[in-house]
Design an enzyme around this catalytic site. Structure first.
Site, PDB file in Angstrom:
ATOM      1  N   ASP A 511      31.049 -30.055 -26.551  1.00 21.62           N
ATOM      2  CA  ASP A 511      30.235 -30.994 -27.323  1.00 21.62           C
ATOM      3  C   ASP A 511      30.486 -32.443 -26.903  1.00 21.62           C
ATOM      4  O   ASP A 511      31.602 -32.818 -26.533  1.00 21.62           O
ATOM      5  CB  ASP A 511      30.567 -30.829 -28.813  1.00 21.62           C
ATOM      6  CG  ASP A 511      29.752 -31.738 -29.696  1.00 21.62           C
ATOM      7  OD1 ASP A 511      28.527 -31.569 -29.742  1.00 21.62           O
ATOM      8  OD2 ASP A 511      30.336 -32.635 -30.332  1.00 21.62           O
ATOM      9  N   GLU A 564      27.223 -30.341 -23.089  1.00 21.16           N
ATOM     10  CA  GLU A 564      26.167 -31.081 -23.783  1.00 21.16           C
ATOM     11  C   GLU A 564      26.299 -32.531 -23.336  1.00 21.16           C
ATOM     12  O   GLU A 564      27.103 -33.290 -23.872  1.00 21.16           O
ATOM     13  CB  GLU A 564      26.330 -30.968 -25.305  1.00 21.16           C
ATOM     14  CG  GLU A 564      25.151 -31.566 -26.050  1.00 21.16           C
ATOM     15  CD  GLU A 564      25.554 -32.445 -27.234  1.00 21.16           C
ATOM     16  OE1 GLU A 564      24.669 -32.817 -28.009  1.00 21.16           O
ATOM     17  OE2 GLU A 564      26.748 -32.789 -27.362  1.00 21.16           O
TER      18      GLU A 564
END
Length: 860
Positions: A511, A564
């Site tokens: 993330d 990401e």
């Protein structure tokens, strides 16, 4: 216990036992160390007794035998093998004549059942005495390899202290404990003691299996069952382990420093699985005691409680060997790669996927299902829908529900909201047994400011940057990990490896990578400082990510590492050797933003935005992309995916089908959030269940769900759609220039060129008849999919199963087909390679009729 079996050696029955000899030897040593004190004691004993010398010796011998028998009763069976008496005498004599410059490492000891007196003497001779006192016998040969040399040892001071047997952890003095912790050569396999080498690796950031010894490790030491605790706190002055077992009182179970590594450790006998605990860390910085979690804990209490829980994560019996072995399968001579495999990911949030407030099997006030209940329900749905993987939003323990798990406090513990660590293992196991891969969201970019967790762990910010301009995310109110510290590297990389090894996961989606890469991420002018070269790149984070990916792939070559990353940082999914960050894939955030913007436009205006939907193909093969439609796009007022679409209700559903069809045809692996395939009207709310009743009660939703299922299966079983996702040889534009009519077309081609699929898109509600497309091969083009079919809620307009090509030139192609384009629809045609040896059956009027074998509800 004698070293001889007197029943077999009657003539030896009067020989002194090894215990008695050792006791006598201890007395002799004491006399040599303090001759004056020994003479005074001897004079006093002479005055007090009138018995002859022979009788005195007999009494002393009898007392020693009684003491020996008491020691024998406490000795475990495995310690009953003794060295020969003669060998021991020779060993003692050899030691006696050596210079006291060598130090024998301490051996693990057994706990006696009665209080005894302890004499602290140099290790060179202390081992023999300690072995008698504790019932442990050292039968190894003394060699330079298992001795520590210290040339500065001088005459020792002898102190006497009373040892209480009920406190086995206190029998061994602090310096001896340190020796036991420090020793490497004589540690048993599976020991949880921290060795010099462990500490060295940890300090250098390369102790990748740190979870095998850190945290709360259930183990056996000195014959006692208990738990060894180890943690890192370099600025601590003292650390106490507190819990229900000691009334949450500090100062009872105190940890001890291990080397100069900043590590602390203690063994507490009697603790067991299920016991709760925390650490009270008193800082050297400010003297303030802080109650903190164990960063390496395997389990946590159910929020709002936040204590750690002792747990054995090694007892679960996995049944997914077939899946795990399949990771090494090969296709011919080369290993099967994710690059040429279908990857269609179903992203979900466990807390809101489905809820049941009347759940007798797992009662709770939030309506949560257990991991085992979720395993069966999710796998049944995902298998039916044809997805290949699930991606779980963070399951690592976190205190706040509405953070969705992205503010992690425990990097080694699955959340207790849905059950125990074993329950989560069952979840992954069940997925694997049903051929579903498991990807976890993982958050190494930042950590929350909760006082009980990592923030200012020992009075200083050891896990995060101390510099505010570098170490704080003002948008998220979180701290940034300090990527310059090897110990932080160790903590994070070990966490990543932990989920692969202990929980058998298949991949990590990392993330917020962009926030790691840039020093000015979400910071205004003056809120950040440039790197040593004057740039805005966080060079330490870059190196960390490279090392992370290389390490994961070294241990698990088939692991999926997905970034990401929302910027144009070059080479995110390129190998480190090629100058990249080493990820396997990267989310294509640019594609997502462009395509959502395009589809939000009224069809009459789409001709002015044709470039939005075609631009991604200019860079589609610069990275290994995943096409994401994630949770971030359907929350915080952004509307659900269905409600992003323009038009009336019928057109909204037609646009959504068109959107999913374009996504399927576009190069790149796929990811859809859990609200997409049921066409939820409301945007996602993490506090309630998905609106499952829609596909049960609303016909258009049910039809959209069937459409998504069929589209997923088409993707999964069509090599042209996944074999060449990351290279231009698998894609070819037919025509992207007809912006006036908002029509697009392209081919997808399999690696062996045997499957060619033609995609056509009509982005308007106007039906277009006899629209010509150039084709690379002459022959029959079979219509295998039509989003406007009646079964999917469409109008039923199509091409009656397919079209035969004509030798009519169309743009760059020598052959072409004339097709009908339904409104707001995607149509997929597959080239059917002609069989030159086939015979026309009687009664078949045309070749075209030969291929009409599928009922598409009027839609082709």
């Amino acid at each position: 216990m004698s070293n001889f079996d007197n029943s077999e050696n009657p003539e030896e029955s009067n020989r002194l036992s090894i215990e008695v000899l050792a006791a006598l030897r201890r007395k002799e040593i004491e006399a040599k160390l303090h001759p004056e004190q020994a003479r005074e004691i001897e004079k006093e004993e002479t005055k007090e007794t009138s018995e002859p010398v022979e009788q005195t010796d007999l009494v002393e011998h009898t007392e020693l035998v009684e003491q020996t028998e008491l020691v024998e009763q406490t000795m475990p069976a495995e310690k009953t093998e003794l060295v020969e008496q003669s060998e021991l005498v020779e060993k003692i004599e050899s030691i006696e004549h050596e210079e006291p410059v060598e130090k024998i490492e301490a051996e693990e000891v057994q706990t006696p059942v009665e209080p005894i007196q302890r004499i602290d003497i140099p290790p060179i001779i202390g081992s023999d005495i300690k072995l008698v006192e504790t019932g442990s016998f050292y039968n190894e040969t003394f060699t330079p390899e298992n001795m520590i040399t210290d040339e500065t040892i001088g005459p020792p001071d002898i102190t006497i202290e009373t040892i209480i047997a009920e406190e086995p952890d206190d029998i061994i003095p602090a310096e001896t404990k340190a020796e036991i912790i420090n020793k490497t050569e004589n540690s048993e396999e599976g020991s949880k003691l921290i060795t010099d080498f462990d500490a060295h690796l940890f300090s250098n950031g390369t102790y990748y299996k740190v979870y095998d010894k850190f945290g709360a490790q259930i183990t056996v030491e000195s014959g006692a069952n208990g738990v060894r605790f180890t943690t890192w706190a370099p600025n601590a002055g003292s650390i106490s382990v507190i819990g229900e077992f000691n009334g949450w009182r500090e100062g009872i179970n105190v940890m001890e420093k291990v080397h100069d590594s900043g590590l602390w450790s203690v063994f507490i006998p009697g603790l067991k699985e299920g016991d709760t605990y925390k650490f009270t860390i008193t800082s050297n910085v400010d003297g303030i005691p802080r109650r903190k979690i164990d960063p390496y804990a395997f389990r946590s209490e159910h929020r709002p409680k936040n204590a750690c829980v002792v747990h054995d994560i090694s007892k679960y019996e996995w049944k997914d060997s077939e899946w795990m072995d399949g990771h090494t399968k090969t296709n011919g001579s080369s290993a099967i790669s994710y690059k040429d495999s279908p990857i269609n990911i179903y992203e979900l949030h466990l807390g809101s996927w489905k809820r049941n407030y009347n759940n007798p099997e797992f009662p709770n006030e939030w309506g949560y299902l257990s991991y085992s209940q979720l395993a069966h329900d999710i796998v049944d749905y995902v298998k039916r829908m044809g997805y290949t993987h699930i991606e779980l939003m963070p399951v690592m323990e976190h205190p706040l529900d509405i953070s969705w798990g992205y503010q992690v406090t425990h990097y080694y513990a699955p959340t207790s909201r849905f059950g125990t660590p074993d329950d989560f293992m069952y979840f992954v196991d069940h997925c694997h047994q049903n051929n579903i891969g498991v990807i976890l969201d993982w958050v190494p970019a930042h950590f929350p400011a909760d006082e009980h967790a990592l923030a200012y762990y020992d009075g200083k910010q050891i896990y995060g940057y101390e510099n505010y301009k570098k170490g704080f995310h003002k948008d998220w109110n979180t701290y940034v990990f300090d990527y310059s510290r090897p110990q932080v590297w160790n903590f994070l990389i070990s966490s990543a490896l932990f989920w692969f090894e202990k929980y058998h996961i298949d991949g990590l989606r990392v993330d917020a990578v962009a926030s790691m890469l840039y020093l000015d991420y979400s910071r205004d002018q003056g809120e950040w400082e440039p790197n040593i070269h004057g740039g805005r790149e966080n060079l330490e984070a870059v190196e960390f990510l490279k090392h992370l990916n290389n390490t994961i792939h070294e241990y698990y070559p088939h692991a999926l590492m997905i970034a990401e990353e929302s910027t144009s940082w070059p080479g995110v999914s390129h190998t480190v050797e090629a100058g990249g960050l080493g990820f396997d894939m990267k989310w294509n955030m640019g594609w997502m933003n462009d395509i959502l913007l395009y589809f939000s436009k009224d069809p009459i205006h789409r001709k002015y935005h044709q470039g939005k939907i075609t631009f991604s193909l200019w860079y589609a093969f610069s990275e290994n992309f995943v096409l994401p439609v994630s949770h971030d796009e359907v929350v915080h007022g952004k509307k659900s995916l269905l409600e992003k679409m323009p038009g009336d209700n019928w057109q909204k559903f037609a646009n959504l089908r068109l959107f999913l069809g374009f996504m399927t045809g576009h190069p790149g692996k796929k990811l859809n959030f859990m609200t997409t395939d049921i066409a939820q009207y409301n945007e996602w709310n993490s506090e309630v269940s998905l609106e499952w009743e829609l596909i049960e009660k609303v016909e258009l939703n049910r039809q959209l769900n069937i459409y998504a299922e069929d589209l997923n299966r088409l993707y999964r079983y069509s090599p042209a759609l996944y074999e060449v996702d990351f290279g231009s040889e698998g894609f070819q534009w037919v025509d992207f220039s007809d912006a006036l009519n908002s029509v697009l077309s392209f081919y997808r081609i399999s690696r062996d060129k045997k499957q060619i699929l033609l995609f056509t898109f009509n982005m308007t509600p106007t039906v277009r008849y006899d629209y010509s497309f150039g084709v690379p091969e002459a022959g029959y083009w079979k219509e295998i999919f039509n989003s406007d079919a009646e079964i999917y809620g469409g109008s039923g307009i199509g091409n009656m199963g397919g079209k035969e090509s004509e030798p009519v030139k169309c743009r760059n192609w020598d052959n072409s087909v004339k097709l009908t384009l339904p409104p707001l629809a995607v149509n997929i045609f597959e080239w059917v390679q002609p069989d030159l040896n086939a015979e026309i059956e009687p009664g078949i009027a045309t070749v075209e009729d030969l291929y009409v074998d599928t009922d598409t509800g009027g839609g082709g």
